[in-house]
Design an enzyme around this catalytic site. Structure first.
Site, mmCIF file in Angstrom:
data_model
loop_
_atom_site.group_PDB
_atom_site.id
_atom_site.type_symbol
_atom_site.label_atom_id
_atom_site.label_comp_id
_atom_site.label_asym_id
_atom_site.label_seq_id
_atom_site.Cartn_x
_atom_site.Cartn_y
_atom_site.Cartn_z
ATOM 1 N N HIS A 132 31.611 27.716 95.751
ATOM 2 C CA HIS A 132 32.404 26.571 96.233
ATOM 3 C C HIS A 132 33.009 25.868 95.020
ATOM 4 O O HIS A 132 32.546 26.048 93.880
ATOM 5 C CB HIS A 132 31.505 25.588 96.978
ATOM 6 N N GLU A 148 32.778 22.814 93.950
ATOM 7 C CA GLU A 148 31.813 22.003 93.207
ATOM 8 C C GLU A 148 30.912 22.871 92.332
ATOM 9 O O GLU A 148 30.609 22.507 91.194
ATOM 10 C CB GLU A 148 30.924 21.197 94.169
ATOM 11 N N CYS A 162 29.248 19.966 101.030
ATOM 12 C CA CYS A 162 28.262 20.503 101.963
ATOM 13 C C CYS A 162 26.862 20.260 101.400
ATOM 14 O O CYS A 162 26.701 19.746 100.286
ATOM 15 C CB CYS A 162 28.509 22.000 102.161
ATOM 16 N N CYS A 194 26.204 22.082 97.963
ATOM 17 C CA CYS A 194 26.873 21.432 96.838
ATOM 18 C C CYS A 194 26.275 20.055 96.558
ATOM 19 O O CYS A 194 26.111 19.674 95.393
ATOM 20 C CB CYS A 194 28.367 21.348 97.101
#
Length: 157
Positions: A61, A63, A91, A94
């Site tokens: 992701h 992040e 999420c 993360c």
């Protein structure tokens, strides 16, 4: 205990525009357009964008790629006294990584009604038993961030 924001509205928007640039890099690769930048001492030290499709790795992701980049820059797993600007609410994975990396300020653009863990579905940043907490602020350039996401999924349909 959460820390107080130390950025002006103008600075927050400038940094979020940089995160949006990262998100557009993901979009160009047919990835979900989410971008992130990490700022320390008012300087961008790392950036990232979604790469799940390209890497075939669920952990890539925006992040997570930004955190990994900052770890290399700092030569440390701790990213203390830093802020992250993310185009979409993080999420659970993360958010957990942000807490573990000791990032102290989390700023995001669009809220994530299906998986946001910075207050929308759950708030992992506001659990007092964790050994680290962070200041969280959402809605920065919310319309621009949300539009990028909705346009991406509209084109996919």
């Amino acid at each position: 205990m959460s820390v107080v924001s130390s950025f002006t509205l103008v600075e927050k928007e400038e940094y979020m525009y940089l995160a949006l640039k990262e998100a557009k890099k993901a979009e160009c690769l047919a990835e979900v357009p989410i971008g992130a930048i990490i700022v320390q001492d008012k300087k961008v030290i790392a950036s990232g964008y979604n790469l799940r499709e390209k890497t075939r790795d669920a952990t890539t992701h925006a992040e997570m790629t930004a955190i990994r980049s900052a770890n290399k820059v700092l030569d440390n797993w701790r990213i203390e006294n830093a802020a992250i600007f993310i185009t979409v609410e993080p999420c659970a994975m993360c958010s957990g990584a942000l807490l573990l990396s000791r990032i102290s300020k989390i700023y995001f653009g669009a809220y994530n009604a299906k998986g946001g863990s910075a207050g929308t579905v759950i708030d992992l940043f506001n659990i007092s038993v964790f050994n680290h907490t962070a200041y969280v602020e959402g809605g920065i350039l919310e319309k621009e961030c949300a539009k990028l996401m909705s346009n991406f999924f509209y084109k996919k349909r």
